[in-house]
Design a protein around this motif. Sequence first.
Motif, PDB file in Angstrom:
ATOM      1  N   GLU A   1     -10.518 -11.788   9.366  1.00 58.43           N
ATOM      2  CA  GLU A   1     -10.543 -11.359   7.908  1.00 58.43           C
ATOM      3  C   GLU A   1     -11.480 -10.320   7.592  1.00 58.43           C
ATOM      4  N   LEU A   2     -12.708 -10.476   8.142  1.00 57.70           N
ATOM      5  CA  LEU A   2     -13.761  -9.479   8.039  1.00 57.70           C
ATOM      6  C   LEU A   2     -13.386  -8.379   8.714  1.00 57.70           C
ATOM      7  N   TRP A   3     -12.741  -8.119   9.909  1.00 51.95           N
ATOM      8  CA  TRP A   3     -12.283  -7.306  10.688  1.00 51.95           C
ATOM      9  C   TRP A   3     -11.073  -6.555   9.675  1.00 51.95           C
ATOM     10  N   ALA A   4     -10.384  -7.002   9.348  1.00 52.28           N
ATOM     11  CA  ALA A   4      -9.338  -6.691   8.284  1.00 52.28           C
ATOM     12  C   ALA A   4      -9.904  -5.997   7.087  1.00 52.28           C
ATOM     13  N   ALA A   5     -10.830  -6.548   6.782  1.00 50.74           N
ATOM     14  CA  ALA A   5     -11.662  -5.828   5.509  1.00 50.74           C
ATOM     15  C   ALA A   5     -12.182  -4.406   5.749  1.00 50.74           C
ATOM     16  N   LYS A   6     -12.772  -4.523   6.930  1.00 50.23           N
ATOM     17  CA  LYS A   6     -13.471  -3.404   7.483  1.00 50.23           C
ATOM     18  C   LYS A   6     -12.486  -2.245   7.395  1.00 50.23           C
ATOM     19  N   ILE A   7     -11.399  -2.305   7.971  1.00 47.00           N
ATOM     20  CA  ILE A   7     -10.251  -1.578   8.510  1.00 47.00           C
ATOM     21  C   ILE A   7      -9.558  -1.128   6.943  1.00 47.00           C
ATOM     22  N   GLU A   8      -9.463  -2.091   6.257  1.00 50.13           N
ATOM     23  CA  GLU A   8      -8.953  -1.563   4.738  1.00 50.13           C
ATOM     24  C   GLU A   8      -9.994  -0.674   4.149  1.00 50.13           C
ATOM     25  N   ARG A   9     -11.156  -0.880   4.222  1.00 50.43           N
ATOM     26  CA  ARG A   9     -12.042   0.020   3.622  1.00 50.43           C
ATOM     27  C   ARG A   9     -12.072   1.177   4.269  1.00 50.43           C
ATOM     28  N   GLU A  10     -12.037   1.518   5.462  1.00 50.84           N
ATOM     29  CA  GLU A  10     -11.813   2.619   6.057  1.00 50.84           C
ATOM     30  C   GLU A  10     -10.631   3.500   5.665  1.00 50.84           C
ATOM     31  N   LEU A  11      -9.445   2.739   5.637  1.00 48.40           N
ATOM     32  CA  LEU A  11      -8.161   3.201   5.252  1.00 48.40           C
ATOM     33  C   LEU A  11      -8.044   3.722   3.816  1.00 48.40           C
ATOM     34  N   ASN A  12      -9.169   3.163   3.032  1.00 46.95           N
ATOM     35  CA  ASN A  12      -8.909   3.686   1.743  1.00 46.95           C
ATOM     36  C   ASN A  12     -10.188   4.631   1.320  1.00 46.95           C
ATOM     37  N   ALA A  13     -10.971   5.186   2.563  1.00 42.46           N
ATOM     38  CA  ALA A  13     -12.003   5.936   2.051  1.00 42.46           C
ATOM     39  C   ALA A  13     -11.747   7.255   1.982  1.00 42.46           C
ATOM     40  N   GLY A  14     -10.298   7.571   1.985  1.00 39.83           N
ATOM     41  CA  GLY A  14      -9.888   8.831   1.515  1.00 39.83           C
ATOM     42  C   GLY A  14      -9.682   9.805   2.558  1.00 39.83           C
ATOM     43  N   THR A  15     -10.370   9.831   3.718  1.00 39.72           N
ATOM     44  CA  THR A  15     -10.139  10.491   5.116  1.00 39.72           C
ATOM     45  C   THR A  15      -9.156   9.972   5.995  1.00 39.72           C
ATOM     46  N   PRO A  16      -8.173  10.596   6.279  1.00 39.87           N
ATOM     47  CA  PRO A  16      -6.876   9.799   6.959  1.00 39.87           C
ATOM     48  C   PRO A  16      -7.349   9.633   8.207  1.00 39.87           C
ATOM     49  N   VAL A  17      -6.832   8.429   8.565  1.00 38.27           N
ATOM     50  CA  VAL A  17      -7.002   7.955  10.049  1.00 38.27           C
ATOM     51  C   VAL A  17      -5.714   7.952  10.929  1.00 38.27           C
ATOM     52  N   LEU A  18      -5.671   8.828  11.860  1.00 45.66           N
ATOM     53  CA  LEU A  18      -4.509   8.968  12.533  1.00 45.66           C
ATOM     54  C   LEU A  18      -4.196   8.340  13.841  1.00 45.66           C
ATOM     55  N   THR A  19      -5.329   7.902  14.418  1.00 48.01           N
ATOM     56  CA  THR A  19      -5.225   7.133  15.670  1.00 48.01           C
ATOM     57  C   THR A  19      -6.087   5.996  15.659  1.00 48.01           C
ATOM     58  N   MET A  20      -5.519   5.026  16.786  1.00 55.10           N
ATOM     59  CA  MET A  20      -6.268   4.035  16.922  1.00 55.10           C
ATOM     60  C   MET A  20      -7.651   3.957  17.300  1.00 55.10           C
ATOM     61  N   THR A  21      -7.978   5.245  18.134  1.00 58.07           N
ATOM     62  CA  THR A  21      -9.328   5.453  18.458  1.00 58.07           C
ATOM     63  C   THR A  21     -10.237   5.902  17.392  1.00 58.07           C
ATOM     64  N   GLN A  22      -9.542   6.708  16.314  1.00 60.35           N
ATOM     65  CA  GLN A  22     -10.412   7.047  15.015  1.00 60.35           C
ATOM     66  C   GLN A  22     -10.589   5.675  14.486  1.00 60.35           C
ATOM     67  N   LEU A  23      -9.837   4.877  14.242  1.00 60.66           N
ATOM     68  CA  LEU A  23     -10.071   3.606  13.569  1.00 60.66           C
ATOM     69  C   LEU A  23     -11.145   2.936  13.955  1.00 60.66           C
ATOM     70  N   GLY A  24     -11.092   2.905  15.504  1.00 64.37           N
ATOM     71  CA  GLY A  24     -12.158   2.072  16.082  1.00 64.37           C
ATOM     72  C   GLY A  24     -13.573   2.804  15.943  1.00 64.37           C
ATOM     73  N   CYS A  25     -13.563   4.174  15.900  1.00 65.26           N
ATOM     74  CA  CYS A  25     -14.803   4.948  15.766  1.00 65.26           C
ATOM     75  C   CYS A  25     -15.270   4.597  14.467  1.00 65.26           C
ATOM     76  N   ARG A  26     -14.504   4.549  13.294  1.00 62.81           N
ATOM     77  CA  ARG A  26     -14.914   4.428  12.129  1.00 62.81           C
ATOM     78  C   ARG A  26     -15.258   2.896  11.823  1.00 62.81           C
ATOM     79  N   THR A  27     -14.552   1.900  12.314  1.00 67.09           N
ATOM     80  CA  THR A  27     -15.092   0.524  11.827  1.00 67.09           C
ATOM     81  C   THR A  27     -15.946   0.044  12.790  1.00 67.09           C
ATOM     82  N   GLY A  28     -16.212   0.526  14.032  1.00 68.95           N
ATOM     83  CA  GLY A  28     -16.803  -0.256  15.029  1.00 68.95           C
ATOM     84  C   GLY A  28     -16.224  -1.017  15.610  1.00 68.95           C
TER      85      GLY A  28
END
Length: 127
Positions: free
Chosen positions: A79-106
């Motif tokens: 649930e915490l990981w999902a919340a971190k992902i949701e925060r990044e997806l709603n941050a305004g900068t598009p996330v296009l790949t799994m690698t980008q999402l990993g970099c932004r969320t840790g």
Amino acid sequence: MRGRKRHARAAEPLPLDLCDLCGVTLPPERTVSTYVPDSSAALPGRDAYDGLRLLTACCEQHLTALREQYRARPFVQEELWAAKIERELNAGTPVLTMTQLGCRTGLHEPEIRRAIAWHNAHLPPRP
Ligand SMILES: [Zn+2]
């Protein structure tokens, strides 16, 4: 500005805090607060507080009641990981790949996949 009176600026509204239990509003200096573990808490710009929720109450009794509510709530890592992902997806900068999402969320890819699975399993039912 001939012929026009200058109007006094409206006073700034006083900041008020809301009791998370009863909803009463009070000036911040009259409230009590504490952090509790909460796996749904991942606020924008507050990465250091991921997994912690700030509770605010009008009195110690209400703060204790709120603490008890959160003590009974399970802490679910996905649930915490999902919340971190949701925060990044709603941050305004598009996330296009799994690698980008990993970099932004840790998060690592297996964690992202587990978070997505958890999220999908907990979607509200469609009407
Ligand atoms: Zn209260």
